[in-house]
Design a protein around this motif. Structure first.
Motif, mmCIF file in Angstrom:
data_model
loop_
_atom_site.group_PDB
_atom_site.id
_atom_site.type_symbol
_atom_site.label_atom_id
_atom_site.label_comp_id
_atom_site.label_asym_id
_atom_site.label_seq_id
_atom_site.Cartn_x
_atom_site.Cartn_y
_atom_site.Cartn_z
ATOM 1 N N ASP A 190 1.339 -1.112 0.109
ATOM 2 C CA ASP A 190 0.104 -0.174 -0.219
ATOM 3 C C ASP A 190 0.666 1.658 -0.158
ATOM 4 O O ASP A 190 0.617 2.415 -0.352
ATOM 5 N N ILE A 191 2.260 0.849 0.221
ATOM 6 C CA ILE A 191 2.851 2.152 0.095
ATOM 7 C C ILE A 191 4.838 1.953 -0.877
ATOM 8 O O ILE A 191 5.174 0.838 -0.164
ATOM 9 N N VAL A 192 4.482 2.525 -1.192
ATOM 10 C CA VAL A 192 5.135 2.999 -2.590
ATOM 11 C C VAL A 192 7.057 3.259 -1.941
ATOM 12 O O VAL A 192 6.747 4.716 -1.579
ATOM 13 N N MET A 193 8.352 2.910 -1.634
ATOM 14 C CA MET A 193 9.213 3.145 -0.889
ATOM 15 C C MET A 193 10.578 4.111 -2.307
ATOM 16 O O MET A 193 10.877 2.778 -2.256
ATOM 17 N N THR A 194 10.674 4.795 -1.795
ATOM 18 C CA THR A 194 12.315 4.919 -2.611
ATOM 19 C C THR A 194 12.968 5.626 -2.527
ATOM 20 O O THR A 194 12.922 6.305 -0.908
ATOM 21 N N VAL A 205 20.993 7.862 5.639
ATOM 22 C CA VAL A 205 20.172 7.470 4.536
ATOM 23 C C VAL A 205 19.731 5.933 5.299
ATOM 24 O O VAL A 205 18.821 5.499 5.385
ATOM 25 N N ALA A 206 20.467 5.137 5.040
ATOM 26 C CA ALA A 206 21.010 3.545 5.190
ATOM 27 C C ALA A 206 19.747 3.566 6.986
ATOM 28 O O ALA A 206 18.162 2.439 6.449
ATOM 29 N N GLY A 207 20.006 4.117 7.976
ATOM 30 C CA GLY A 207 19.669 3.654 9.223
ATOM 31 C C GLY A 207 17.595 4.775 8.668
ATOM 32 O O GLY A 207 16.687 4.166 9.542
ATOM 33 N N THR A 208 17.808 5.420 8.234
ATOM 34 C CA THR A 208 16.571 6.225 7.994
ATOM 35 C C THR A 208 15.539 4.826 6.982
ATOM 36 O O THR A 208 14.578 5.055 7.778
ATOM 37 N N ILE A 209 16.453 4.495 6.225
ATOM 38 C CA ILE A 209 15.205 4.054 5.362
ATOM 39 C C ILE A 209 14.263 2.888 6.427
ATOM 40 O O ILE A 209 13.073 2.720 6.424
ATOM 41 N N GLU A 210 15.804 2.262 6.791
ATOM 42 C CA GLU A 210 14.645 1.476 8.043
ATOM 43 C C GLU A 210 14.071 1.390 8.642
ATOM 44 O O GLU A 210 12.659 0.727 9.081
ATOM 45 N N ASN A 211 14.274 2.256 9.464
ATOM 46 C CA ASN A 211 13.622 3.375 10.472
ATOM 47 C C ASN A 211 12.059 3.396 9.761
ATOM 48 O O ASN A 211 11.355 2.734 10.632
ATOM 49 N N LYS A 260 10.162 1.768 6.802
ATOM 50 C CA LYS A 260 10.207 0.834 6.824
ATOM 51 C C LYS A 260 9.358 0.055 7.926
ATOM 52 O O LYS A 260 8.026 -0.118 8.082
ATOM 53 N N GLN A 261 10.444 0.020 8.871
ATOM 54 C CA GLN A 261 9.339 -0.301 10.345
ATOM 55 C C GLN A 261 8.080 -0.006 11.194
ATOM 56 O O GLN A 261 7.563 -0.568 11.193
ATOM 57 N N ALA A 262 8.829 1.674 10.850
ATOM 58 C CA ALA A 262 7.101 2.611 11.159
ATOM 59 C C ALA A 262 6.138 2.079 10.864
ATOM 60 O O ALA A 262 5.351 1.985 11.266
ATOM 61 N N TYR A 263 6.077 2.294 9.149
ATOM 62 C CA TYR A 263 4.539 1.722 8.194
ATOM 63 C C TYR A 263 4.805 0.586 8.635
ATOM 64 O O TYR A 263 2.800 0.090 8.575
ATOM 65 N N GLY A 297 0.880 -1.005 10.567
ATOM 66 C CA GLY A 297 -0.488 -2.540 9.899
ATOM 67 C C GLY A 297 -0.253 -1.800 8.133
ATOM 68 O O GLY A 297 -1.162 -2.174 7.299
ATOM 69 N N LYS A 298 0.845 -1.004 7.204
ATOM 70 C CA LYS A 298 0.769 -0.858 6.392
ATOM 71 C C LYS A 298 1.839 -1.397 5.940
ATOM 72 O O LYS A 298 2.820 -2.378 6.687
ATOM 73 N N ARG A 299 2.047 -1.987 4.622
ATOM 74 C CA ARG A 299 3.137 -2.443 3.201
ATOM 75 C C ARG A 299 3.866 -2.382 2.985
ATOM 76 O O ARG A 299 3.224 -1.887 1.733
ATOM 77 N N PRO A 300 5.018 -1.384 3.065
ATOM 78 C CA PRO A 300 5.665 -0.515 2.470
ATOM 79 C C PRO A 300 6.528 -1.787 1.272
ATOM 80 O O PRO A 300 6.928 -2.988 1.823
#
Ligand SMILES: *Cc1c(COP(=O)(O)O)cnc(C)c1O
Length: 321
Positions: free
Chosen positions: A61-65, A121-127, A129-132, A136-139
């Motif tokens: 339900d959410i696209v991340m890049t 950057v790397a840490g922000t991406i992981e955090n 994703k985890q937060a989403y 209950g979201k699916r990134p």
């Protein structure tokens, strides 16, 4: 998820046109991937078509890049997510300077842009994703530049289009040139060549930023990942040519000569080229042909897009007066 009919089937083959004889003793052709009919086209649109098919198999339900919010990659991914009715979250390194056309288009797509220092950057991406996930979201995460197997697959198909063109028009391209950045485009073209067994041509990636050793090893890694078990049998080092001789100061910077080449091609052919990728690579190709005394050959240049960046430069020159 909403469908994007254009991406449901294979893209139509992009056109190849012959250029005028203004560029020295070779016949020059250009494959117009900038004309792919989604979000101003380009190689990121070709890659997006592959990522689209992957995402449709999931319950995303959410696209991340990740990437500069002024990049062609982020524009297309933001546009694709909006078209699919999905959220989009872009993590960008902090930058200063002017607001670019791609950034405006990303904003108009409604994407969330989160900036952070490059080191975080790397840490922000992981955090994130985890937060989403905790909400209950699916990134679905797409690597910067559309790196990864789907991006490579996109240009294996691009390579097959080139072969189909050659068969239909009884022409053989001795060289294929293109702008090489994160390397998926080049990896795809080289895999296409390795898989078809063709050995009579050179694919030359003109680096727009990376120095040769790193740039080359990233392309090679992508080839290895894509080919899997077939790598050892198929891969030949000489079929990967990646040159950093025409970087002109690195990512985003360009010389007056590059700007002049861009203006010339616009006047002579009616084809726009941006300063970051295509104009720089086209200029680099002309220098490469001259320096290596190549003549009497058929040369194919792949126009990989970047149209909004073309207009950035026009705006800059307007501001200069
Ligand atoms: C991203 C991009 C490239 C480089 O493609 P890679 O697959 O990252 O090497 C070349 N041209 C344009 C216009 C691009 O946006």
């Amino acid at each position: 998820m909403r469908r994007i009919p254009l991406f449901e089937r294979e893209l139509e083959r992009t056109c190849v046109q012959e250029l005028s004889d203004s560029y020295g003793p070779n016949r020059l052709f250009m494959k117009r991937d900038d004309m792919i009919p989604f979000s101003f086209g380009g190689n990121k649109a070709r890659k997006a078509a592959e990522f689209y098919r992957e995402i449709m198999k999931t319950d995303t339900d959410i696209v991340m890049t990740y990437g500069s919010n002024s990049s062609n990659h982020c524009r297309i991914i933001a546009n694709m997510a909006a078209s699919m009715g999905l959220g989009c979250h872009i993590i960008s390194p902090q930058e200063n300077g002017m607001v670019h056309n791609n950034t405006r288009l990303v904003q108009k797509s409604g994407a969330v842009i989160e900036t952070c220092p490059v080191s975080a950057v790397a840490g922000t991406i992981e955090n994130r994703k985890q937060a989403y996930r905790e909400q209950g979201k699916r990134p679905y995460f797409i690597e910067g530049g559309g790196h990864g197997n789907p991006g490579v697959e996109a240009y294996v198909k691009g390579y097959r289009e080139i072969e189909a063109y050659e068969r239909e028009h009884s022409v053989h391209f001795d060289y294929i040139f293109h702008a090489s950045g994160t390397g998926a485009t080049q990896a795809g073209l080289v895999c296409g060549q390795l898989l078809s067994g063709e050995q009579e041509r050179k694919i030359v990636g003109i680096s727009i930023a990376r120095e040769a050793q790193r740039g080359r090893s990233v392309v090679e890694d992508s080839i290895r990942t894509y080919l899997g078990e077939r790598f050892a049998q198929l891969y030949q080092e000489e079929q990967l040519v990646f040159t950093d001789a025409y970087r002109s100061g690195g990512y985003g910077s360009y010389t007056e000569e590059i700007a002049e080449t861009i203006d010339f091609v616009m006047q002579r052919e009616g084809i726009p080229m941006d300063t970051t990728y295509v104009g720089k690579a086209f200029h680099g190709m002309l220098a490469y042909l001259q320096e290596n005394k190549i003549s009497g050959r058929n040369i194919l240049f792949i126009h990989t897009g970047g149209c909004p960046i073309f207009f950035d430069r026009l705006e800059e020159s307007r501001l200069d007066g």
